[in-house]
Design an enzyme around this catalytic site. Sequence first.
Site, PDB file in Angstrom:
ATOM      1  N   LEU A 357       0.815  -1.217   0.000  1.00  0.00           N
ATOM      2  CA  LEU A 357       0.000   0.000   0.000  1.00  0.00           C
ATOM      3  C   LEU A 357       0.848   1.266   0.000  1.00  0.00           C
ATOM      4  O   LEU A 357       0.313   2.370  -0.171  1.00  0.00           O
ATOM      5  CB  LEU A 357      -0.920   0.008   1.217  1.00  0.00           C
ATOM      6  CG  LEU A 357      -1.971  -1.106   1.264  1.00  0.00           C
ATOM      7  CD1 LEU A 357      -2.567  -1.210   2.646  1.00  0.00           C
ATOM      8  CD2 LEU A 357      -3.063  -0.861   0.238  1.00  0.00           C
ATOM      9  N   GLU A 382      -3.323 -14.279  26.123  1.00  0.00           N
ATOM     10  CA  GLU A 382      -3.579 -15.734  26.146  1.00  0.00           C
ATOM     11  C   GLU A 382      -2.306 -16.527  25.874  1.00  0.00           C
ATOM     12  O   GLU A 382      -2.344 -17.606  25.276  1.00  0.00           O
ATOM     13  CB  GLU A 382      -4.665 -16.137  25.134  1.00  0.00           C
ATOM     14  CG  GLU A 382      -5.841 -15.200  25.019  1.00  0.00           C
ATOM     15  CD  GLU A 382      -6.616 -14.995  26.296  1.00  0.00           C
ATOM     16  OE1 GLU A 382      -6.199 -15.505  27.338  1.00  0.00           O
ATOM     17  OE2 GLU A 382      -7.640 -14.297  26.246  1.00  0.00           O
TER      18      GLU A 382
END
Length: 403
Positions: A357, A382
């Site tokens: 981009l 986690e």
Amino acid sequence: MGSPADLLDLDAELSDTELATRDRVREFVDRRVRPDIARWFADAHFPRELVPELGELGVLGMHLEGYGCAGRSAVEYGLAAQELEAGDSGIRTFVSVQGSLAMSAIHKHGSEAQKQRWLPRMATGEVVGCFGLTEPGAGSDPASMTTRARFEPGAEGGDAGGEWVLDGAKRWIGMASFADVAIIWAKVREPQDDGSERDRVRGFVVPTSTPGFTAVPIEPKLSMRASVQCDVTLDGVRLPADAILPEHPGLAGPFACLDEARYGIVWGAVGAARDAFESALAYAQGREQFGTPVAGFQLTQAKLVDMALEITKAQLMALRLGRLKDAGRLQGHMISAGKLNNARIAIDVCRTARTILGGNGVTLDHSPMRHANNLESVRTYEGTDEVHTLVLGRHITGIAAFR
């Protein structure tokens, strides 16, 4: 039509029911998340108005049975997580905290009365939950938590009229500032058969309106901006005797919930990576430089191919774990493999997509850099890369290298 990132026609491995679930969540994300997510991210705003809509969509605790929960398969839940995170990690994180952590804790470890009281309203989004395990000084090592609970017997002795009193602090607790109920994990001094005492980790159902419970959002953040994470203080929080989760004392209790959340991450990370890839591909096909579409350059095609390969492999891993989970054969080290691999490759894909981009990629007009920023959090929570690496190392060698 499948994604250009699906190099092996993996959609053909999904049942009609699974595809219907995926497409229903994808339509919701296209309609309710994509048009506003850049503004929400820029403004550090979590769209609470989506909560009852997510309940109506059936994704809150969707993998749980009974109590108003949808009872869908592990693969269906994974596909939902994938589509939600293709929108934004913050939206998938809310669904994970609500369903895989808070609701799962009550469903797995709660009493029948606790399940009946909380789960039906959490499934609809009427009640929002949070999950308090991590502490300022205890992240990867929850066994070192300092939050404590002590029981004060009633006037007659025993449980009648008695109360639990909780003191401590938690950090990085998702949704805590607007949650209605918190699952708080604390150490309790418990007598043993030999007359000694030892600390055990126990879970408590804590209405957040209880005096002494305070939650303050952590700001400013560079990641998960369309989500809320908080510091929680527990200062003499008094709870009735039946506030304790009766099943599975010890760290196995919260770990069982964390495995549910990690499983969702395995799929969610694929969604973020796929969305970044598709954004970069569309841009490369439409933007011309030197009189040629950017997609026509060899170096750009090499990037697109490498990204598609990694996404396809990550999708295969997620689907394999889902099938194992539905068959009751999923093991902890397998979840670690999926979480470690898919979060890691997702960040790499998003960063590579940003390079295609060019300078425009640093704006919120395009998703890859937003996804990459979010995935820095997903990669950490986690279980960090390091922790999951050591889990896998222990599985391979039989030697625990944590200490």
